[in-house]
Design a protein around this motif. Structure first.
Motif, short mmCIF file in Angstrom:
data_model
loop_
_atom_site.label_atom_id
_atom_site.label_comp_id
_atom_site.label_asym_id
_atom_site.label_seq_id
_atom_site.Cartn_x
_atom_site.Cartn_y
_atom_site.Cartn_z
N PHE A 9 59.30 -10.40 58.58
CA PHE A 9 60.49 -9.62 58.89
C PHE A 9 60.71 -8.65 57.73
O PHE A 9 60.69 -9.06 56.57
CB PHE A 9 61.71 -10.55 59.04
N VAL A 10 60.91 -7.37 58.05
CA VAL A 10 61.04 -6.35 57.02
C VAL A 10 62.26 -5.48 57.26
O VAL A 10 62.76 -5.38 58.38
CB VAL A 10 59.78 -5.44 56.94
N THR A 11 62.73 -4.82 56.18
CA THR A 11 63.79 -3.83 56.30
C THR A 11 63.18 -2.52 56.78
O THR A 11 61.95 -2.37 56.84
CB THR A 11 64.47 -3.60 54.95
N THR A 37 59.80 -6.66 52.52
CA THR A 37 59.74 -7.94 53.22
C THR A 37 61.00 -8.75 52.94
O THR A 37 61.36 -8.97 51.78
CB THR A 37 58.49 -8.74 52.79
N VAL A 38 61.65 -9.19 54.00
CA VAL A 38 62.82 -10.04 53.90
C VAL A 38 62.39 -11.50 53.96
O VAL A 38 62.89 -12.34 53.21
CB VAL A 38 63.81 -9.74 55.05
N ALA A 39 61.45 -11.80 54.85
CA ALA A 39 60.97 -13.18 55.00
C ALA A 39 59.60 -13.17 55.65
O ALA A 39 59.30 -12.31 56.48
CB ALA A 39 61.94 -14.01 55.83
N LEU A 40 58.79 -14.12 55.26
CA LEU A 40 57.50 -14.40 55.88
C LEU A 40 57.56 -15.89 56.23
O LEU A 40 57.52 -16.74 55.35
CB LEU A 40 56.36 -14.10 54.92
N THR A 46 70.56 -10.55 50.31
CA THR A 46 69.43 -9.94 49.62
C THR A 46 68.42 -11.00 49.22
O THR A 46 67.48 -10.72 48.48
CB THR A 46 69.89 -9.16 48.37
N VAL A 47 68.59 -12.24 49.68
CA VAL A 47 67.66 -13.31 49.37
C VAL A 47 66.35 -13.05 50.09
O VAL A 47 66.33 -12.79 51.29
CB VAL A 47 68.22 -14.68 49.76
#
Length: 73
Positions: free
Chosen positions: A32-34, A39-42, A67-68
């Motif tokens: 998931f990316v902005t 990358t926000v999460a993989l 922003t984690v």
């Protein structure tokens, strides 16, 4: 597309990710990316955690509430 919220990463049901790896037919590595590509999460998710797009759906943008990132968690 996420089928459930993942609050520890600020992700909500309906957020769009990209499958980057398949572990058979039941588990997937999803990124998931902005909008700027950060990358926000993989996450490793199951088939129950995601769903494909319907042809009549449209993309929607929302502000990320946290922003984690996975690297920080």
């Amino acid at each position: 597309m996420l089928a459930r919220d993942v609050p520890e990463f600020g992700l909500k049901r309906g957020d769009v990710g990209v499958i980057v790896h398949c572990y058979g037919d039941e588990a997937f590595e999803v990124e998931f990316v902005t909008a700027d590509g950060r990358t926000v999460a993989l996450l490793t998710l199951t088939r129950a955690d995601i769903r494909p797009f319907d042809v009549n759906e449209i993309f929607h943008a929302r502000a990320l509430e946290t922003t984690v990132t996975q690297a920080e968690a």
